[in-house]
Design an enzyme around this catalytic site. Structure first.
Site, mmCIF file in Angstrom:
data_model
loop_
_atom_site.group_PDB
_atom_site.id
_atom_site.type_symbol
_atom_site.label_atom_id
_atom_site.label_comp_id
_atom_site.label_asym_id
_atom_site.label_seq_id
_atom_site.Cartn_x
_atom_site.Cartn_y
_atom_site.Cartn_z
ATOM 1 N N GLY A 162 44.008 27.138 43.337
ATOM 2 C CA GLY A 162 43.958 28.325 43.662
ATOM 3 C C GLY A 162 42.419 28.450 44.573
ATOM 4 O O GLY A 162 42.098 27.225 44.980
ATOM 5 N N LEU A 163 41.648 29.180 44.835
ATOM 6 C CA LEU A 163 40.562 29.425 45.345
ATOM 7 C C LEU A 163 39.638 28.060 45.629
ATOM 8 O O LEU A 163 39.557 27.001 47.021
ATOM 9 C CB LEU A 163 39.876 30.550 45.474
ATOM 10 C CG LEU A 163 40.796 31.697 46.604
ATOM 11 C CD1 LEU A 163 39.348 33.106 46.398
ATOM 12 C CD2 LEU A 163 40.681 31.864 47.758
ATOM 13 N N SER A 197 41.506 50.090 41.136
ATOM 14 C CA SER A 197 40.049 49.465 40.919
ATOM 15 C C SER A 197 39.530 50.095 41.439
ATOM 16 O O SER A 197 39.675 51.470 41.568
ATOM 17 C CB SER A 197 40.630 49.895 43.251
ATOM 18 O OG SER A 197 39.645 49.676 44.092
ATOM 19 N N ARG A 245 30.442 49.090 34.966
ATOM 20 C CA ARG A 245 32.090 48.424 34.099
ATOM 21 C C ARG A 245 31.933 48.646 32.944
ATOM 22 O O ARG A 245 31.707 48.656 31.998
ATOM 23 C CB ARG A 245 32.309 47.033 34.331
ATOM 24 C CG ARG A 245 32.939 47.076 35.367
ATOM 25 C CD ARG A 245 33.592 45.981 36.947
ATOM 26 N NE ARG A 245 33.524 45.849 37.557
ATOM 27 C CZ ARG A 245 34.085 44.910 37.942
ATOM 28 N NH1 ARG A 245 34.869 43.634 37.784
ATOM 29 N NH2 ARG A 245 34.694 44.913 39.895
ATOM 30 N N HIS A 269 39.556 40.561 32.354
ATOM 31 C CA HIS A 269 39.577 40.599 33.508
ATOM 32 C C HIS A 269 39.288 39.533 33.907
ATOM 33 O O HIS A 269 39.508 39.003 35.195
ATOM 34 C CB HIS A 269 38.894 41.462 34.481
ATOM 35 C CG HIS A 269 39.188 41.838 36.414
ATOM 36 N ND1 HIS A 269 40.178 41.714 36.866
ATOM 37 C CD2 HIS A 269 37.887 42.059 36.440
ATOM 38 C CE1 HIS A 269 39.786 41.718 37.637
ATOM 39 N NE2 HIS A 269 38.321 41.724 37.883
#
Ligand SMILES: Cc1cc2nc3c(=O)[nH]c(=O)nc-3n(C[C@H](O)[C@H](O)[C@H](O)COP(=O)(O)OP(=O)(O)OC[C@H]3O[C@@H](n4cnc5c(N)ncnc54)[C@H](O)[C@@H]3O)c2cc1C
Ligand code: HEM
Ligand code: HEM
Ligand code: SF4
Ligand code: F3S
Ligand code: FES
Lengths: 208, 251, 648
Positions: C53-54, C295, C341, C412
């Site tokens: 991944g990153l 989003s 959130r 998430h």
């Protein structure tokens, strides 16, 4: 591929223009045929230019076929196992028939040269003049149909070929894409239309 | 919905595969295609059979893992990824054929799973800009015209799914390679390696048993990211330019 | 706190950050004090990097560029498919290109505050410092960030900040950043500096003489189990949101690599800190396999509501204005639909729990654009959100212009992970952990656009600099292939595989995963109570027992067997879920994503207890049946003052 294709296209344009001289009558046409052979004289010996054209065409067709065959083989290797079900989404009839169409074209050209250049398979025989061979040949509906079929195949081949060549030479882009496709179709229609005029004119007695 | 599935089953690369029939009842139109396969697999597992292997991960249309030939069309009837295809695109009583991508460059691993590492090797051959960590200049040192940045972006959205190869009658990977060549070739940062990149990537593509491109356009029509045919033209343009400039093709 | 649940061990502390110099100098000071490895010796050192991944991709590429021999492992077919590819919104950096008062210090401050004062100042400050270099690096690699007409980079604003510092590439920032890292990675593969192992899953860590020396992996195609040895092991294996079964993470995202390292002695920090995203597409049926993020920007123009009547089944556009309850606007008049959130998520859950929810199962609320469309025109709304609306329409088959969207919160991101020090080294020497897999930078809540920043910061800049201090003592003594540690670890992996295939029970792996996920979501999700957590802790051991006696795993051990892969991951999720609940139960305060209903302000905000809980909870593993051991790392705030959040 693209380069040889373009050579064909150029030749085809010239050839069509030449062929249309048939409307001007036997003499003009035969003279034109003669002119082709004398082209370049007296600087160059008779037949030189024509020979050069023939050589270029021969080399081009050889290269073209070689490229087509290697692409074909590469494609076979690239899909050793086929799909049970495969549908088309966007490919055109033209793009799909390049290979078989090409083979038909090749056979046609061989026949065509035997027919009109050498007169070997022409009813008017070997010793006739080009115009005579033309008229004799196209009075037979079977010959006309065979030419018509071949020319339509050619039309498809050219239609995809012209578009494809602009892509292959890197001159297409999003903005031009539509225009190029329209142009390719129009070009193919005009070219084939021009060619088809002659056999049908002969058949219907407009040229005799 | 009731469906009949005809699925390609192939236990391993060495064994010959064949289509197998399965019947599914109670398929909801809101299911994604992969969820429908999940349901099938749950049934197969409980009945002691081997579940159907298929690649998937993000299920959001971005990782490029999923990819099935559905009724003869790569990723199925909508122009999107298989994971984003929903069963409402089918009707009650349909028979659906499901096959893996077919390409010499993508050997089957099992059932519907293929090995797409050839794509990685194409990238490895030149699909990058050499910028070792820590050597970068200030980001604003090189402005990039917005049109170029946007066009580069359009090409950069390729997810490496392989649908282009699967759909191409020649089995060509041209669209994939072209997308990368276009992405990097449009940016100022990509200029120094522009010639060698295209030559090496195309050579690698040929070495991977992919077919040649005859501009049929099937690839772009099924590409879930809508990578355009323009990228292929750009690749050819760059390739001819590179060859004229004296780059030597390695194949 | 009930004693039987856990034992308290010795406190731990980070010893690597040079706290004797001011915070702004600590990173360069650490680099200066750390020992180096000279270029000639690097070739003799092997580093295993798990994950592409990153974090893992950037680390592998950078370490290989530096001259180390890198072995890279991942479970997908291509390194480009790591889950980082799915990140949408953007990446933060303190470039201050907008001249709006941004600075390293402000990014640092916002991140610590956003994390609800549960992160380590030193790490966060370093992250803010490095953020600007990340943008430079990515631009040089050809990442096509959004630009303005002048050719310069564009920025957008993101939650939790008053400045515009988020760099983005349409809605595909993660994809573009990952492809940048992947290309750098592939360049090193071509150079022969990275040895690749695709479709290979790490199933154990090899620890020899207290040092991490290798990993045991299973080739997912052939089923072969092998051991790979190295001088150091780096894990960049991502987050564990899939413990909830339904999350926005990719299907393959798992906890296995870090969990097995945890079982070998690495402490697991703050497992209960999970982030719930308020705007996801709701579940539509039992078959649902994952959740899709919409989003957060949609909340700028959408109004959230539910019908005033319970169980109102009319389509949204048929419900008249006065029969709608715009509950966020009603409860939070100041922030309205733009509350943070966690609050938006919790409120959605509350109205649904009370029976007002809409859509299948009553688990959804409306996000309505009627007003925005009237105010701005459909064209403008289309231009702003067109792609999201299309995605929504494709997934649900509904037209969001007509009927609005139905949304629901979903898990998430996980802030918890393996405990690491300032050098990103875990409690096992030689085991480094980067990206979402560690716990380091986000405290109890991660701000939008900062996970990408952390992954790349760890991978490109931090780890390659800190790992040298450890490696300078290498190359370490060669470990023989028949070393007892290897034999034992491999045998363990084989035994587990054989066990799975021999149970031959009546339930599928997925059914266990679904059951576990629902349990954790209900009892250790958006809102936790002592009671709910105890319920979960009662049930989890039962699930574990049923799983190990009644699961049915198809296929064999020696071929490509996705069902077997899944079984091993679910086994670890079950164990992790238990630790999460224990962690959540012991933390009797609310902070960030961890909301304990017992600890809230009169307005229903998270109420921290800084006096008792300003620490990192780092858990030590003990064999099943024995309580885990809690090690506390006290958090001290020198530069940011502790304050209570308020959004009224
Ligand atoms: C839908 C979504 C949107 C997001 N949007 C944003 C955003 O806008 N901005 C932001 O900052 N963050 C965002 N995030 C968060 C961010 O994307 C992630 O936190 C981050 O990308 C994680 O990167 P990573 O390198 O740590 O792990 P990952 O990218 O998850 O990589 C994990 C790697 O480890 C490998 N691996 C895992 N387990 C094993 C094993 N057992 N054996 C071998 N290999 C293994 C995998 O193959 C993979 O290569 C988003 C997340 C999601 C889910
Ligand atoms: C055995 C005979 C032939 C075969 C197998 C064949 C096959 C093909 C194929 C596969 C292409 C597509 C290549 C591409 O798009 O890159 C093509 C292109 C083309 N062909 Fe043929 N062809 C044959 C003969 C001919 C003949 C006789 C002509 C002309 C009279 C011709 C004219 C063209 C043209 C103009 C193109 C376009 C060039 C290009 O796409 O780059 N072909 N041919
Ligand atoms: C109806 C359509 C056509 C007509 C009436 C026609 C007519 C002729 C005639 C009369 C000749 C002989 C010229 C001469 O010997 O002086 C000739 C030669 C030739 N034609 Fe055509 N032609 C037609 C279509 C085509 C097509 C479609 C092709 C190619 C695909 C083609 C390729 C050739 C070639 C290669 C020669 C030989 C030229 C040479 O002497 O080297 N012709 N054609
Ligand atoms: S070009 Fe399109 S079809 Fe091909 S790999 Fe990329 S995204 Fe898939
Ligand atoms: S379909 Fe194939 S032939 Fe070229 S244009 Fe696309 S790769
Ligand atoms: S599963 Fe990721 S694109 Fe379909």
């Amino acid at each position: 591929m693209a380069v040889t294709g373009i050579i064909f296209v150029l030749y085809l344009i010239a050839h069509m223009v030449g062929n249309l001289k048939a409307f001007a009558g036997a003499e003009t046409f035969n003279n034109y045929s003669e002119f082709l052979r004398e082209l370049g004289e007296p600087i160059l010996p008779r037949l030189t230019v024509l020979t050069i054209i023939r050589v270029v065409l021969l080399v081009a067709i050889a290269t073209h076929i070689w490229a087509a065959v290697s692409l074909w083989r590469q494609a076979k290797r690239a899909r050793p196992i086929g799909y049970v079900t495969k549908k088309r989404v966007q490919q055109s009839y033209a793009s799909r028939t390049m290979r078989w169409g090409g083979i038909i074209l090749f056979l046609f050209i061989v026949w065509h040269i035997l027919d009109l250049t050498l007169g070997a398979v022409n009813p008017a025989g070997r010793d006739s003049l080009p115009y005579g061979r033309l008229v004799e040949g196209f009075q037979n509906p079977v010959v006309v149909i065979w030419y018509a079929v071949a020319l339509i195949v050619l039309g498809f081949h050219i239609r995809h070929g012209v578009w494809s060549a602009t892509q292959s030479l890197g001159h297409s882009n999003k903005r031009r894409e539509r225009a190029l496709n329209v142009f390719a179709t129009a070009f193919a229609v005009v070219l084939i239309g021009g060619y088809l005029l002659i056999p049908f004119s002969v058949l219907f007695g407009i040229i005799d | 919905m009731q469906l009949t599935l005809r699925v390609w089953r192939q236990p391993s690369p060495a064994v010959k595969g064949k289509m197998a029939n399965y019947h599914l009842t109670d398929v909801s139109p809101d299911m994604s295609f992969l969820e429908m396969l999940d349901v099938l697999n749950e049934q197969l597992i409980l009945s002691g059979e081997d579940p159907v292997a298929f690649d998937h991960d993000c299920r959001e249309g971005i990782c490029g893992s999923c990819g099935l030939m559905i009724n003869g069309i790569a990723h199925g009837p909508e122009q999107t990824t298989t994971c984003q295809l929903h069963m409402r695109s089918f009707s009650d009583g349909d028979t659906i054929d499901i096959e893996p991508w077919r390409s010499g460059g993508f050997p089957v691993v099992k059932d519907l799973v293929v090995d797409r590492s050839a794509f990685d090797r194409i990238i490895s051959a030149g699909g990058f800009i050499s910028a070792p960590t820590g050597t970068a200049p200030e980001a604003h040192a090189t402005p990039v015209p917005k049109v170029d940045a946007d066009a580069a972006f359009d090409a950069a959205t390729c997810i490496g799914c392989g649908a282009c190869v699967a759909a191409c009658p020649n089995g060509s990977a041209m669209l994939f390679t072209a997308a990368k060549v276009t992405h990097l070739g449009l940016l100022p940062q990509g200029q120094p390696e522009r010639d060698s990149r295209v030559v090496r990537m195309v050579a690698q593509q040929d070495a991977e048993d992919f077919g040649g491109c005859t501009n049929i356009g099937e690839c772009s029509a099924v590409c879930p990211k809508g990578i355009s045919m323009e990228t292929i033209s750009r690749l050819n343009h760059d390739l001819l330019g590179a060859l004229r400039a004296g780059a030597v093709p390695t194949s | 706190m009930a004693l039987e649940l856990f034992l308290e061990g010795d406190p731990i502390a980070d010893t690597k950050a040079p706290r004797d110099v001011p915070i702004g100098e600590r990173w360069s000071e650490r680099k200066f004090r750390g020992k180096l490895v000279n270029p000639a010796n690097r070739r003799k050192l092997t580093i295993i990097v798990v994950g592409t991944g990153l974090a893992g991709g950037a680390a592998a590429a950078t370490l290989a560029e530096a001259g180390y021999h890198v072995k890279s492992f991942w479970f997908q077919d291509s390194p480009r498919r790591a889950h980082s590819i799915a990140a949408q919104g953007g990446i933060n950096a303190a470039k201050n290109y907008r001249n709006d008062g941004d600075s390293v210090h402000r990014l640092f401050y916002d991140t610590v505050k956003g994390g609800d004062f549960r992160s380590r100042e030193d790490n966060v400050h370093r992250l803010a410092e490095i953020s600007t270099q990340i943008i430079d690096q990515c631009v040089a690699q050809g990442v096509p960030f959004a630009r303005e007409y002048g050719g310069l980079l564009d920025n957008r604003s993101f939650g939790g900040a008053q400045v515009s510092r988020t760099f983005y590439a349409r809605g595909q920032t993660g994809q573009q950043l990952l492809i940048g890292a992947y290309q750098a990675f592939e360049r090193q593969v071509a150079a022969g500096s990275i040895e690749t192992h695709s479709r290979t899953e790490m199933l154990d860590l090899v620890v020899v003489d207290g040092k991490a020396r290798g990993i045991v992996v299973r080739d997912l195609v052939t089923g072969e189990v092998t051991t790979h040895l190295a001088d150091a092991v780096v894990l960049g294996t991502g987050g564990y949101s899939n413990v909830y079964y339904l999350s926005t993470n990719a299907k393959g995202s798992n906890t296995t690599a870090i969990w097995r390292a945890h079982k070998r002695g690495a402490l697991f920090a703050n497992p209960c800190y999970t982030q719930i995203h308020p705007t996801c597409i709701p579940v539509s049926g039992d078959y649902q396999s994952k959740l899709t993020l919409m989003s957060e920007s949609l909340r700028n123009d959408g109004r959230v509501w539910v019908p005033k009547e319970r169980g109102d089944s009319r389509p949204a556009h048929e419900i008249p204005e006065d029969e709608r309850d715009y509950y966020l606007e009603r409860k939070y008049p100041a922030f309205g639909n733009l509350v943070p959130r966690d609050i938006a998520s919790r409120q959605a859950k509350n109205v649904c729990d009370e029976g007002y929810g809409v859509g299948p199962g009553g688990l959804g609320v409306y996000l309505d654009f009627t007003d925005a469309i009237q105010r701005l025109g459909r064209k403008a709304v289309e231009a702003k959100y067109g792609n999201l609306f299309d995605m929504y329409a494709r997934i649900t088959g509904e037209d969001p212009y007509e009927s609005g969207m139905r949304i629901y919160p979903a898990v998430h991101y996980t802030m918890g992970g393996l405990w690491v020090d300032y050098d990103l080294q875990s409690t096992i020497p030689g085991l480094f952990v980067i990206g979402e897999a560690n716990f380091s930078d986000h405290g109890a809540n991660r701000l939008g656009a900062s996970a990408l920043m952390q992954g790349l910061s760890d991978g490109y800049f931090v780890l390659p600099n800190t790992i040298t201090d450890y490696l300078s003592a290498g190359p370490f003594e060669k470990v023989p292939a028949d070393h007892p540690a290897i034999v034992e670890a491999e045998a363990g992996v084989h035994a587990q595989v054989e066990k799975f295939l021999s149970i031959n029970g009546t339930r599928t792996v997925a059914s266990f995963h679904r059951e576990l996920g629902k349990l954790v979501w209900d009892y250790c999700g958006m809102e936790r109570t002592a009671e709910s957590l105890r319920k979960a802790l009662d049930r989890i051991p039962e699930i574990r027992k049923e799983f190990w006696t009644d699961v049915k795993v198809a296929g064999t051990a020696t071929d490509f067997n996705q069902n077997l892969e899944h079984a091993a991951r679910v086994a670890d999720f079950i164990d992790l879920a238990e630790l999460m609940c224990i962690d959540a139960l012991h933390r009797e305060e609310s902070c960030g994503g961890h909301f304990r209903a017992e600890s809230q302000t009169p307005e229903g905000e998270a109420l921290r207890d800084d006096e008792n809980f300003a620490y990192v909870a780092a858990w030590g593993w003990t064999p099943e049946g024995e309580p885990p051991i809690l090690h506390k790392e006290a958090l001290e705030y020198e530069y940011v003052h502790l304050a209570q959040r308020s959004y009224k």
